[in-house]
Write a protein that holds these residues in place. Structure first.
Motif, PDB file in Angstrom:
ATOM      1  N   HIS A  35       0.871  -1.179   0.000  1.00 42.07           N
ATOM      2  CA  HIS A  35       0.000   0.000   0.000  1.00 42.07           C
ATOM      3  C   HIS A  35       0.901   1.220   0.000  1.00 42.07           C
ATOM      4  O   HIS A  35       1.741   1.373   0.891  1.00 42.07           O
ATOM      5  CB  HIS A  35      -0.872   0.035   1.245  1.00 42.07           C
ATOM      6  N   ARG A  37       0.950   5.269   0.302  1.00 47.44           N
ATOM      7  CA  ARG A  37       0.157   6.411   0.736  1.00 47.44           C
ATOM      8  C   ARG A  37       0.921   7.687   0.411  1.00 47.44           C
ATOM      9  O   ARG A  37       2.094   7.818   0.755  1.00 47.44           O
ATOM     10  CB  ARG A  37      -0.104   6.342   2.244  1.00 47.44           C
ATOM     11  N   ASP A  58     -10.876  10.683  -8.612  1.00 47.03           N
ATOM     12  CA  ASP A  58     -10.317   9.339  -8.490  1.00 47.03           C
ATOM     13  C   ASP A  58     -10.753   8.734  -7.161  1.00 47.03           C
ATOM     14  O   ASP A  58     -10.659   9.371  -6.118  1.00 47.03           O
ATOM     15  CB  ASP A  58      -8.786   9.414  -8.557  1.00 47.03           C
ATOM     16  N   SER A  59     -11.242   7.501  -7.185  1.00 40.58           N
ATOM     17  CA  SER A  59     -11.748   6.867  -5.969  1.00 40.58           C
ATOM     18  C   SER A  59     -10.634   6.496  -5.003  1.00 40.58           C
ATOM     19  O   SER A  59     -10.900   6.200  -3.834  1.00 40.58           O
ATOM     20  CB  SER A  59     -12.549   5.619  -6.324  1.00 40.58           C
ATOM     21  N   ARG A  60      -9.390   6.518  -5.449  1.00 44.30           N
ATOM     22  CA  ARG A  60      -8.267   6.187  -4.563  1.00 44.30           C
ATOM     23  C   ARG A  60      -7.852   7.368  -3.693  1.00 44.30           C
ATOM     24  O   ARG A  60      -7.028   7.218  -2.805  1.00 44.30           O
ATOM     25  CB  ARG A  60      -7.067   5.722  -5.396  1.00 44.30           C
ATOM     26  N   ILE A  61      -8.416   8.539  -3.942  1.00 51.40           N
ATOM     27  CA  ILE A  61      -8.081   9.726  -3.158  1.00 51.40           C
ATOM     28  C   ILE A  61      -9.128   9.893  -2.065  1.00 51.40           C
ATOM     29  O   ILE A  61     -10.322  10.007  -2.346  1.00 51.40           O
ATOM     30  CB  ILE A  61      -8.025  10.981  -4.044  1.00 51.40           C
ATOM     31  N   SER A  62      -8.683   9.918  -0.803  1.00 50.49           N
ATOM     32  CA  SER A  62      -9.614  10.062   0.320  1.00 50.49           C
ATOM     33  C   SER A  62     -10.005  11.527   0.488  1.00 50.49           C
ATOM     34  O   SER A  62      -9.449  12.420  -0.161  1.00 50.49           O
ATOM     35  CB  SER A  62      -8.972   9.535   1.605  1.00 50.49           C
ATOM     36  N   LEU A  67      -3.728   9.878  -1.260  1.00 47.60           N
ATOM     37  CA  LEU A  67      -3.864   8.951  -2.380  1.00 47.60           C
ATOM     38  C   LEU A  67      -3.308   7.601  -1.950  1.00 47.60           C
ATOM     39  O   LEU A  67      -2.189   7.516  -1.449  1.00 47.60           O
ATOM     40  CB  LEU A  67      -3.092   9.479  -3.596  1.00 47.60           C
ATOM     41  N   VAL A  68      -4.097   6.532  -2.125  1.00 47.42           N
ATOM     42  CA  VAL A  68      -3.681   5.183  -1.735  1.00 47.42           C
ATOM     43  C   VAL A  68      -3.640   4.315  -2.982  1.00 47.42           C
ATOM     44  O   VAL A  68      -4.648   4.168  -3.677  1.00 47.42           O
ATOM     45  CB  VAL A  68      -4.652   4.566  -0.697  1.00 47.42           C
ATOM     46  N   ILE A  69      -2.466   3.741  -3.255  1.00 48.26           N
ATOM     47  CA  ILE A  69      -2.285   2.848  -4.400  1.00 48.26           C
ATOM     48  C   ILE A  69      -1.886   1.477  -3.867  1.00 48.26           C
ATOM     49  O   ILE A  69      -0.970   1.368  -3.057  1.00 48.26           O
ATOM     50  CB  ILE A  69      -1.216   3.390  -5.361  1.00 48.26           C
ATOM     51  N   LYS A  70      -2.581   0.444  -4.332  1.00 44.59           N
ATOM     52  CA  LYS A  70      -2.266  -0.924  -3.917  1.00 44.59           C
ATOM     53  C   LYS A  70      -1.641  -1.646  -5.095  1.00 44.59           C
ATOM     54  O   LYS A  70      -2.203  -1.675  -6.182  1.00 44.59           O
ATOM     55  CB  LYS A  70      -3.532  -1.649  -3.471  1.00 44.59           C
ATOM     56  N   ARG A  87       3.225   3.968 -10.856  1.00 42.38           N
ATOM     57  CA  ARG A  87       1.837   4.373 -11.065  1.00 42.38           C
ATOM     58  C   ARG A  87       1.565   5.738 -10.455  1.00 42.38           C
ATOM     59  O   ARG A  87       0.839   6.561 -11.018  1.00 42.38           O
ATOM     60  CB  ARG A  87       0.889   3.317 -10.498  1.00 42.38           C
TER      61      ARG A  87
END
Length: 134
Positions: A35, A37, A58-62, A67-70, A87
């Motif tokens: 993960h 962050r 973007d749904s990955r941004i809280s 921003l959270v990338i898995k 990415r």
């Protein structure tokens, strides 16, 4: 043209988690997925790029701007780290790119004539569809 912003590693926080998918017993015992962050507001990105990235939807941004990338494509944690960072840099490069503003133009004289000619032809076709008197 300025060089695109590249995210330094000290602005990024990595955490290892267990991956999903194939891998046999290895996937159950090791934390190879990563993960990433990235706090957009606290980063050194240009302000316009921050705003563009936050408003991208973007749904990955809280909601707090993280921003959270898995990444879990590889069985190696190092490869997953590199993939997540690549990415992230791609997303940031897209946000740093300023879109060209469109300049409104008027239709040319020839295109106006062609449009009016097409309209009159269409009108004639439709007028010919009426009831025929004996």
């Amino acid at each position: 043209m300025p060089a695109p912003y590249s995210v330094p590693e000290f602005e990024v926080e990595f955490s290892a988690i267990k991956a999903r998918g194939p891998g046999g017993q290895h996937v159950n015992n090791s934390s190879t997925a990563v993960h990433l962050r990235f706090n957009i507001n606290a980063s050194g990105m240009p302000q316009e790029a921050k705003e563009r990235l936050l408003s991208s939807g973007d749904s990955r941004i809280s909601t707090d701007g993280t921003l959270v990338i898995k990444a879990q494509g590889s069985r190696s944690q190092e490869k997953n780290k590199a993939e997540a960072l690549a990415r992230l840099n791609e997303l940031v490069a897209q946000a740093c790119h300023t879109p060209k503003s469109r300049k409104a133009t008027k239709p040319t004289y020839g295109s106006r004539l062609r449009r009016l000619e097409d309209k009159s032809q269409r009108s004639a076709v439709k007028a010919g569809r009426g009831r025929v008197e004996p």
